[in-house]
Design an enzyme around this catalytic site. Structure first.
Site, PDB file in Angstrom:
ATOM      1  N   ARG A 132      -4.438   6.850  -1.976  1.00 56.01           N
ATOM      2  CA  ARG A 132      -3.696   5.660  -1.581  1.00 56.01           C
ATOM      3  C   ARG A 132      -4.075   4.484  -2.456  1.00 56.01           C
ATOM      4  NH1 ARG A 132      -5.840   2.927   3.040  1.00 56.01           N
ATOM      5  NH2 ARG A 132      -4.097   1.483   2.769  1.00 56.01           N
ATOM      6  N   CYS A 146       0.834  -1.203   0.000  1.00 58.47           N
ATOM      7  CA  CYS A 146       0.000   0.000   0.000  1.00 58.47           C
ATOM      8  C   CYS A 146       0.871   1.256   0.000  1.00 58.47           C
ATOM      9  CB  CYS A 146      -0.913   0.007   1.221  1.00 58.47           C
ATOM     10  SG  CYS A 146      -1.995  -1.437   1.329  1.00 58.47           S
TER      11      CYS A 146
END
Length: 369
Positions: free
Chosen positions: A41, A25
Site C-alpha cells: 500500500r 492511499c
C-alpha cells in the site's frame, strides 16, 4: 512550545483534508506462479504524518481508547510488526506472525462509527485500535469475519493524538496467508464486511461502489488494438499500450481503484514472493504523488498531497518492507528475527537514514572492441 504549534497546525490540516478529495492511499495484492500472495500500500497526505515501524510481542496488554475512558482490554495472541502514527502504539498498517495483514485507509464523508454507550464501552475501540486488535487476535480472514459477525467489538468515534479534533475516518483491508481478503467499513454505525477477491482498496466512496464502477472499464485489455483500414488507408497504432487507452489517469479514489485493478490483473506472476514484492513496489510507483501535483488550498495556504510511505508485506517470509518520500531505499524488517516472547516493543522512525546513490565510477571499464 514550537513543537506544540506544529502539532496544532498538522491536526488542523488533517481535519481539513478529511473533507477533501486528495486522500490518495492505494492498496493491492499480487499472486505468484505457485499461488502465494503478497500485498502492499501507499500512504498519502498533504501534511506530514509522523510514522514509525514497531514490533510487538505476544501477551502484550492493550487497552482500547474512547473519549470517556478505557475501552476493550486485550492481550496480543500473535507477535506483529507495522506502522504506527504520531507515536500512538497501535499499528495502523502491519502484519502478524500468522501472516495476517491489515491496514487502515482514509474513508472521508462515509465513515460512521458506533456511538459510545455505557453498555458497549467494555468492547469499544478507537479507529486505530481496530487494526491493532485484528493483527493481535487473528490468523485468518474467516476468523476476522466471524468476530465481526458476532459483534465482539465496536469502533467508536474517538479523538486521537495528531488526527485533529474529530475521529479520523477509516475503513480497513485484511489479507491472510491463503490469499483471502476482505474490506471492513463503518457504515451508519455498523461494521459492514465485503469479500475482496481482487485485493484492491483506495478511499471513498464505499467498496461496493468501486466494484460496480469497474463495469465501466470492461473494454480495457493488455493487448494492443488492431489496425483500422478506411477506403484502403490503413491506420496503425502509434505505439504500445493502445489496449489501455481510456484508463483514468488522475489520482481520485475511483480512478486509482480502476488503475490498480488493471495493473494487478495484467501483472505477469512472479516466480516467488521476493520477486512479487519487487513487483508490488513497481506497481505502486505508478501511484506515487510528487509534492505539488495534487493540492488543496485553504485560506491561501497550499497543502500538497504526496506519497509519504510505501509498504509491502510478505506473509510467507514474514518480512515487512517500506520506503519513504525522502528515502527511496527499501528497508526490510524480518518478524521471524523478533523474539515473540520479548517483554519489549521495538521501534524505529521511518525517516531514519538518508537516501544514498551508488557511485559506479570505479566499476567503469574500458570498452573492448
Amino acid at each position: 512550545m514550537k513543537t506544540n504549534k506544529i502539532k496544532i497546525i498538522i491536526a488542523i490540516a488533517i481535519m481539513l483534508f478529511a473533507y477533501s478529495t486528495v486522500n490518495a492511499c492505494t492498496g493491492i495484492k499480487l499472486k505468484t506462479k505457485d499461488g502465494k500472495t503478497v500485498s502492499g500500500r501507499t500512504l498519502e497526505f498533504g501534511v506530514e504524518v509522523e510514522t514509525s515501524l514497531i514490533a510487538v510481542p505476544r501477551n502484550y496488554q492493550f487497552v482500547g481508547k474512547t473519549n470517556n475512558g478505557d475501552g476493550l482490554k486485550y492481550k496480543t495472541k500473535y507477535s506483529m510488526t507495522g506502522i504506527i502514527t504520531f507515536n500512538d502504539i497501535n499499528i495502523a498498517d502491519g502484519m502478524n506472525s500468522a501472516g495476517l495483514s491489515c491496514g487502515a485507509f482514509y474513508f472521508p464523508t462515509f465513515a460512521e462509527y458506533t456511538p459510545l454507550t455505557k453498555e458497549n464501552q467494555s468492547k469499544a475501540l478507537s479507529p486505530l485500535d481496530f487494526t491493532n486488535w485484528i493483527l493481535s487476535q487473528f490468523a485468518t480472514v474467516d476468523e476476522v469475519k466471524k468476530a465481526i459477525e458476532n459483534e465482539e467489538v465496536v469502533i467508536v468515534p474517538t479523538v486521537l493524538e495528531g488526527w485533529g479534533d474529530t475521529a479520523p475516518p477509516f475503513h480497513y483491508v485484511v489479507y491472510d496467508k491463503s490469499g483471502k481478503s476482505i474490506v471492513i467499513e463503518p457504515i451508519k454505525g455498523k461494521l459492514v464486511v465485503y469479500d475482496n477477491p481482487i485485493g484492491v482498496i483506495t478511499n471513498s466512496p464505499t467498496f461496493d461502489w468501486h466494484m460496480t464502477n469497474l463495469r465501466n472499464y470492461t473494454y480495457l485489455k493488455a493487448e494492443n488494438v488492431n489496425s483500422m483500414t478506411i477506403d484502403g488507408v490503413t491506420f496503425k497504432q502509434l505505439g504500445q499500450g493502445s489496449g489501455m487507452f481510456g484508463i483514468p489517469g488522475d489520482f481520485t479514489p475511483p480512478s486509482r481503484f480502476v488503475r490498480a485493478t488493471a495493473f494487478i490483473v495484467t501483472a505477469l506472476p512472479a516466480k516467488n514472493t521476493f520477486e512479487a514484492i519487487k513487483d508490488v513496489f513497481h506497481i505502486l510507483n505508478n501511484f506515487d504523488i510528487p509534492k505539488g501535483f495534487s493540492r488543496e488550498v485553504v485560506d491561501g495556504k497550499v497543502y500538497a498531497d504526496y506519497t509519504q510511505l510505501t509498504c509491502a508485506r510478505d506473509p510467507f517470509t514474514l518480512k515487512y518492507y517500506y520506503k519513504t518520500y525522502d528515502n527511496q531505499n527499501v528497508k526490510e524488517f524480518d518478524l521471524k528475527s523478533f523474539d515473540p516472547n520479548s517483554k519489549e516493543i521495538l521501534i524505529i522512525n521511518t525517516n531514519e537514514g538518508k537516501q544514498t546513490f551508488e557511485n559506479v565510477n570505479k566499476k567503469m571499464k574500458p570498452l573492448k572492441n
